[in-house]
Each structure stands twice: as C-alpha cells, then as structure tokens.
Design a protein around this motif. Structure first.
Motif, PDB file in Angstrom:
ATOM      1  N   LEU A  25       0.836  -1.192   0.000  1.00 19.81           N
ATOM      2  CA  LEU A  25       0.000   0.000   0.000  1.00 19.81           C
ATOM      3  C   LEU A  25       0.875   1.247   0.000  1.00 19.81           C
ATOM      4  O   LEU A  25       1.846   1.316   0.758  1.00 19.81           O
ATOM      5  CB  LEU A  25      -0.891   0.002   1.244  1.00 19.81           C
ATOM      6  CG  LEU A  25      -1.825  -1.199   1.371  1.00 19.81           C
ATOM      7  CD1 LEU A  25      -2.289  -1.367   2.794  1.00 19.81           C
ATOM      8  CD2 LEU A  25      -2.990  -1.021   0.430  1.00 19.81           C
ATOM      9  N   PRO A  26       0.539   2.246  -0.828  1.00 19.57           N
ATOM     10  CA  PRO A  26       1.326   3.476  -0.817  1.00 19.57           C
ATOM     11  C   PRO A  26       1.131   4.215   0.501  1.00 19.57           C
ATOM     12  O   PRO A  26       0.003   4.320   1.002  1.00 19.57           O
ATOM     13  CB  PRO A  26       0.756   4.276  -1.998  1.00 19.57           C
ATOM     14  CG  PRO A  26      -0.612   3.740  -2.205  1.00 19.57           C
ATOM     15  CD  PRO A  26      -0.577   2.309  -1.766  1.00 19.57           C
ATOM     16  N   GLU A  27       2.224   4.689   1.076  1.00 21.82           N
ATOM     17  CA  GLU A  27       2.152   5.379   2.369  1.00 21.82           C
ATOM     18  C   GLU A  27       3.187   6.487   2.415  1.00 21.82           C
ATOM     19  O   GLU A  27       4.323   6.301   1.981  1.00 21.82           O
ATOM     20  CB  GLU A  27       2.395   4.372   3.501  1.00 21.82           C
ATOM     21  CG  GLU A  27       2.263   4.964   4.886  1.00 21.82           C
ATOM     22  CD  GLU A  27       2.473   3.916   5.961  1.00 21.82           C
ATOM     23  OE1 GLU A  27       1.521   3.181   6.262  1.00 21.82           O
ATOM     24  OE2 GLU A  27       3.606   3.819   6.480  1.00 21.82           O
ATOM     25  N   ASN A  28       2.788   7.621   2.931  1.00 22.49           N
ATOM     26  CA  ASN A  28       3.705   8.738   3.111  1.00 22.49           C
ATOM     27  C   ASN A  28       3.654   9.139   4.582  1.00 22.49           C
ATOM     28  O   ASN A  28       2.745   9.861   5.007  1.00 22.49           O
ATOM     29  CB  ASN A  28       3.313   9.911   2.204  1.00 22.49           C
ATOM     30  CG  ASN A  28       4.364  10.993   2.199  1.00 22.49           C
ATOM     31  OD1 ASN A  28       5.098  11.162   3.166  1.00 22.49           O
ATOM     32  ND2 ASN A  28       4.445  11.737   1.118  1.00 22.49           N
ATOM     33  N   TYR A  51       7.455  -0.644   6.885  1.00 23.04           N
ATOM     34  CA  TYR A  51       7.466   0.469   5.943  1.00 23.04           C
ATOM     35  C   TYR A  51       8.708   0.343   5.071  1.00 23.04           C
ATOM     36  O   TYR A  51       9.809   0.122   5.572  1.00 23.04           O
ATOM     37  CB  TYR A  51       7.485   1.801   6.697  1.00 23.04           C
ATOM     38  CG  TYR A  51       7.574   2.996   5.785  1.00 23.04           C
ATOM     39  CD1 TYR A  51       6.466   3.429   5.059  1.00 23.04           C
ATOM     40  CD2 TYR A  51       8.765   3.689   5.631  1.00 23.04           C
ATOM     41  CE1 TYR A  51       6.541   4.519   4.222  1.00 23.04           C
ATOM     42  CE2 TYR A  51       8.854   4.785   4.789  1.00 23.04           C
ATOM     43  CZ  TYR A  51       7.740   5.197   4.089  1.00 23.04           C
ATOM     44  OH  TYR A  51       7.818   6.276   3.244  1.00 23.04           O
ATOM     45  N   GLU A  52       8.513   0.468   3.762  1.00 23.11           N
ATOM     46  CA  GLU A  52       9.628   0.438   2.811  1.00 23.11           C
ATOM     47  C   GLU A  52       9.785   1.844   2.246  1.00 23.11           C
ATOM     48  O   GLU A  52       8.890   2.365   1.573  1.00 23.11           O
ATOM     49  CB  GLU A  52       9.334  -0.560   1.693  1.00 23.11           C
ATOM     50  CG  GLU A  52      10.479  -0.721   0.719  1.00 23.11           C
ATOM     51  CD  GLU A  52      10.147  -1.767  -0.332  1.00 23.11           C
ATOM     52  OE1 GLU A  52       9.651  -1.394  -1.419  1.00 23.11           O
ATOM     53  OE2 GLU A  52      10.381  -2.961  -0.048  1.00 23.11           O
ATOM     54  N   ALA A  53      10.924   2.462   2.525  1.00 26.07           N
ATOM     55  CA  ALA A  53      11.194   3.826   2.073  1.00 26.07           C
ATOM     56  C   ALA A  53      11.315   3.879   0.550  1.00 26.07           C
ATOM     57  O   ALA A  53      11.628   2.869  -0.088  1.00 26.07           O
ATOM     58  CB  ALA A  53      12.483   4.329   2.723  1.00 26.07           C
ATOM     59  N   PRO A  57      15.707   8.972  -1.689  1.00 26.95           N
ATOM     60  CA  PRO A  57      15.306   9.638  -0.443  1.00 26.95           C
ATOM     61  C   PRO A  57      15.080  11.141  -0.641  1.00 26.95           C
ATOM     62  O   PRO A  57      15.904  11.962  -0.267  1.00 26.95           O
ATOM     63  CB  PRO A  57      16.469   9.347   0.504  1.00 26.95           C
ATOM     64  CG  PRO A  57      17.647   9.187  -0.399  1.00 26.95           C
ATOM     65  CD  PRO A  57      17.108   8.592  -1.680  1.00 26.95           C
ATOM     66  N   LEU A  58      13.951  11.512  -1.253  1.00 28.51           N
ATOM     67  CA  LEU A  58      13.613  12.911  -1.469  1.00 28.51           C
ATOM     68  C   LEU A  58      12.719  13.403  -0.337  1.00 28.51           C
ATOM     69  O   LEU A  58      11.868  12.649   0.143  1.00 28.51           O
ATOM     70  CB  LEU A  58      12.883  13.071  -2.807  1.00 28.51           C
ATOM     71  CG  LEU A  58      13.649  12.612  -4.049  1.00 28.51           C
ATOM     72  CD1 LEU A  58      12.743  12.651  -5.271  1.00 28.51           C
ATOM     73  CD2 LEU A  58      14.867  13.490  -4.261  1.00 28.51           C
ATOM     74  N   PRO A  59      12.864  14.655   0.088  1.00 30.99           N
ATOM     75  CA  PRO A  59      12.005  15.177   1.152  1.00 30.99           C
ATOM     76  C   PRO A  59      10.528  15.054   0.779  1.00 30.99           C
ATOM     77  O   PRO A  59      10.116  15.447  -0.308  1.00 30.99           O
ATOM     78  CB  PRO A  59      12.411  16.645   1.260  1.00 30.99           C
ATOM     79  CG  PRO A  59      13.794  16.701   0.680  1.00 30.99           C
ATOM     80  CD  PRO A  59      13.838  15.633  -0.380  1.00 30.99           C
ATOM     81  N   GLY A  60       9.732  14.472   1.681  1.00 33.99           N
ATOM     82  CA  GLY A  60       8.306  14.339   1.460  1.00 33.99           C
ATOM     83  C   GLY A  60       7.881  13.188   0.563  1.00 33.99           C
ATOM     84  O   GLY A  60       6.697  12.968   0.353  1.00 33.99           O
ATOM     85  N   ALA A  61       8.849  12.437   0.024  1.00 28.39           N
ATOM     86  CA  ALA A  61       8.510  11.324  -0.867  1.00 28.39           C
ATOM     87  C   ALA A  61       7.902  10.179  -0.064  1.00 28.39           C
ATOM     88  O   ALA A  61       8.306   9.907   1.056  1.00 28.39           O
ATOM     89  CB  ALA A  61       9.747  10.833  -1.609  1.00 28.39           C
TER      90      ALA A  61
END
Length: 103
Positions: A25-28, A51-53, A57-61
C-alpha cells in the motif's frame, strides 16, 4: 510455498496453503497517515508489517507499507486495512482483500 504480492485495486487473491501474501500500500509517513490492520476474518495470520522507504530519499517522498499475511487453513478469509492518523478517529481510506486458500 511462494510469495503473492497484492496491490490495490486488486481485492481478491487465490493462494495455496503455505503461500505468503504481501499487501503493498502506498504510504507517506510525513503526512501522519499510516496503514494498519483493522481486522482479520478467517484463518489468516499477520506475520509482518513494515514500511519500505522510497528508492530515492527525497524530502516528502512516499514509500510503501508491506503487510505480510500467511493462511493457516484451507478456505475463505479476508483482511481489512485502514489508512488513518493514529491520534484521530477519522479513516482516510480502507482496503479489504478477500483470500481464497486451496490445499
């Protein structure tokens, strides 16, 4: 034994006993909204929740929530997940996955 990956809008999956289901599932996390298992109906066991980053590694991604589920018996079952801020009652989104387990 295999791994079966499921992502919305897929809402049903057919697996064999011994397979592992991975709901993606997409998660921010920067928004405060996190996916969590709300209910498990039938012979399913949640074996992991991580959680998979994002790759870059962009801010807010945003990244992905990976919920691992293993069937424990042949038959029909389902799992329900909700997207919400842990400190609020409001649910932003819901996902339900029906699982059909064969021998």
């Amino acid at each position: 034994m295999g791994e079966v990956r499921v992502s919305p809008p897929v809402s049903e999956v057919h697996v064999s006993l011994g397979d592992e289901i991975v709901v993606q599932l997409p998660e921010n996390a920067t928004t405060g909204y996190l996916w969590s298992v709300q209910r498990v109906d039938g012979a399913l066991q949640v074996t992991g929740d991580a959680y998979e980053a994002p790759g870059q590694p962009l801010p807010g991604a945003g990244g992905k929530r990976l919920v691992r589920i293993r069937p424990t018996a042949v038959g029909e079952a389902s799992v329900g997940l909700v997207l919400k801020r842990p400190w609020e009652d409001h649910v932003e989104d819901r996902v339900s996955v029906r699982v059909s387990v064969g021998g």
